[in-house]
Scaffold this motif. Sequence first.
Motif, short mmCIF file in Angstrom:
data_model
loop_
_atom_site.label_atom_id
_atom_site.label_comp_id
_atom_site.label_asym_id
_atom_site.label_seq_id
_atom_site.Cartn_x
_atom_site.Cartn_y
_atom_site.Cartn_z
N ASN A 115 -10.87 23.95 -0.71
CA ASN A 115 -12.28 23.54 -0.68
C ASN A 115 -13.12 24.25 -1.74
O ASN A 115 -14.07 23.66 -2.28
CB ASN A 115 -12.86 23.79 0.72
CG ASN A 115 -14.26 23.22 0.85
OD1 ASN A 115 -15.26 23.93 0.74
ND2 ASN A 115 -14.35 21.93 1.06
N HIS B 107 -15.95 16.70 -2.37
CA HIS B 107 -16.47 16.59 -1.01
C HIS B 107 -17.98 16.71 -0.92
O HIS B 107 -18.57 16.41 0.11
CB HIS B 107 -15.83 17.67 -0.11
CG HIS B 107 -16.44 19.05 -0.27
ND1 HIS B 107 -16.28 19.82 -1.40
CD2 HIS B 107 -17.23 19.78 0.55
CE1 HIS B 107 -16.92 20.96 -1.26
NE2 HIS B 107 -17.52 20.97 -0.08
N HIS C 46 -21.64 17.34 2.52
CA HIS C 46 -22.95 18.00 2.54
C HIS C 46 -24.11 17.01 2.39
O HIS C 46 -25.17 17.37 1.87
CB HIS C 46 -23.01 19.06 1.44
CG HIS C 46 -21.95 20.11 1.59
ND1 HIS C 46 -21.83 20.88 2.73
CD2 HIS C 46 -20.94 20.49 0.78
CE1 HIS C 46 -20.79 21.70 2.59
NE2 HIS C 46 -20.23 21.48 1.43
N ASP D 254 -18.46 22.70 5.94
CA ASP D 254 -17.12 22.91 5.40
C ASP D 254 -16.18 23.42 6.50
O ASP D 254 -15.06 22.94 6.65
CB ASP D 254 -17.15 23.95 4.27
CG ASP D 254 -17.89 23.44 3.04
OD1 ASP D 254 -17.61 22.31 2.62
OD2 ASP D 254 -18.74 24.17 2.52
FE LIG Z 1 -18.61 22.58 0.79
#
Ligand SMILES: [Fe+2]
Lengths: 448, 177
Positions: free
Chosen positions: A209, A215, A220, A366
């Motif tokens: 990550n 992502h 987010h 996350d």
């Molecule tokens: Fe993140």
Amino acid sequence: MDVERLNTLVEDRPEDDIFAVNSAVFTDEAIFAAEMAAIFEGTWIYVGLDSQLPEPHSFFTTYIGRQPVIVMKDGDGQVGCFLNTCRHRGTLLCPYKHGCQKIHVCRYHGWSYNTGGENVFVTAEATGQYAASFTEADHDLVKVPRFESYRGLLFASLNADVPSLSEHLGDAKVFIDLVVDQSPVGKIEYVPGETTYTFNGNWKLQFENGLDFYHFSSTHSSYVDILAERAKRGTIGVLPSEDEPEAQGSFNFHRGHAVNWSILSQSIFSRPLCLEQDALDAVRARVGATRAKWMLRQRNLTIYPNLQIIDINSAQIRTWRPLSAHKTEMTSHCLGIVGESAAARRFRIRGYEDFFNPPGLASSDDNAMYELCQAGYAAEAGPRQGYARGMASRPGAAQKQADELNISPVESAIGVGKAFGAKAFGGETNFFPGYREWKRLLQKESAR
Amino acid sequence: MNATLHVPDGTVGAFARAVASDLILTEAHELDSRNWAAWLALYSVDAKFWMPAWLDENAQSDDPNTQVSLIYHESRLELEERVDRVNSLKSITTMPLPRTIHVIGGIRLLAHSEDRIQASSSANVHVYDPRTSDHHIAAVRYSHTLSRTGDGPWLITCKTISLINDRMPSVVDFYTV
Ligand SMILES: [Fe+2]
Ligand code: FES
């Protein structure tokens, strides 16, 4: 683990544009135990900053893989890293996180050690009827075989058979320099107040990550909305604009390290570095226009296997201690530039709390994703398709950027970067070095 | 306790104690019932909401300008952002939203005047995450400062949260502490 097994766990065939990681690498406790021996106890591990040891006899405690260690500065300013266990009956010698003391007395039977790790007292030794074998034995704390620093970042290795830290870091050093050289005195520090948290997932979810730009706009999205609202209210600072086209890219280095970066024509975030024009001018004069430009670009650096440094509107050091295949303990620090103004420091702290800090507005999303991934890995769905973005962009796509920094990455990638919008590149080939190093270390360990 | 503070006493003290206790328990109720708008309405526009970080085993950060806090907000607007994030149904942490119970105890009146009340309390915050079936308890100590203007309602102008078990689970937010 033999080569054949490793090749089924991490399938890496660049000639066929194939890269796949078997989910067992995230879920199998036997593989986890092998990782602890081969990786966390087999290579250089980030343990902390030298600024955590401000004066003679300062110490802090941490872990290398499963093993507790204490890092101490002795009376002469020499820093050492020792296993945090009493030589008598094995008690954890120092249960405190950090402090300053000349002598560490074991609370069980009172054996004492100085800050150089030497045993200075064996309680009632004279009446102990010890045999010569004891009297002649070394009672000092066990020294971690390798311990070196680079620009104030301390690394240690339980395995003596590793190259120098400088060789280990290779060209990734340039990206450490881009952080440290923001300081007029060339020093970084932790802003006081750390956060420790756990997530129910494998440590490699954090590893991936930290290199994942893909992502951002989905995971987010609630944060992106908040940023958009703030921008409408005019509460967000701006960044000097770049004349280069917006892009996202990455460099892959030897020994597992990689870095992501982005070129933004205008950022929704400002930077502590450019809050005050004269401070920015001073940095430019010191490091040159090119490096200053790179200091203002977002950089997500991974030093394999347990360090990530992210430098955006604030800077974060993330490090982790894997607890099991299914649980990871994270420690997060706000990274401060020594010598920055009080206003820049305050800006940095607020930015850190907003985004990076786990109780902030983004990091917990996350963490929740890691837990969902770990749960999803129980499904035996065959190879996942999460290492494919950017496969066509290698191997030297970002040569121009590499030349600017005078580095020779193993591979590089670059693609369109629409800030953090859904149209951004978000390459995944920057995960490769970590898995290649994973394989190399596990193979090396099994050959030992 | 600060020795210069007026020690509550008599009917005025009893009234202040009742106000403090009512507001603290109401806040817990609104959070646990996910009445976010009602929760926000308990705060003044310039309210401070602060959860310091620990510096070592004994001390917590006490200067938000030079030290990191776990949460630090200086206005209700920033709390509204957190609520908007929950309401957006886009934050992974709220899909599904954890269930919480704030069990409040030990409410103590520290000081009071006509327009200001200071109280401390402690709480177990049970957080159950239906996503993972994980149940954890946040052990916290609160300090509330309540104020009012004229005959207006008593509002929270400052809440500090001391989180005792600061090795945190994966999700920590305003409603889990
Ligand atoms: Fe993140
Ligand atoms: S275990 Fe340390 S003195 Fe006995």
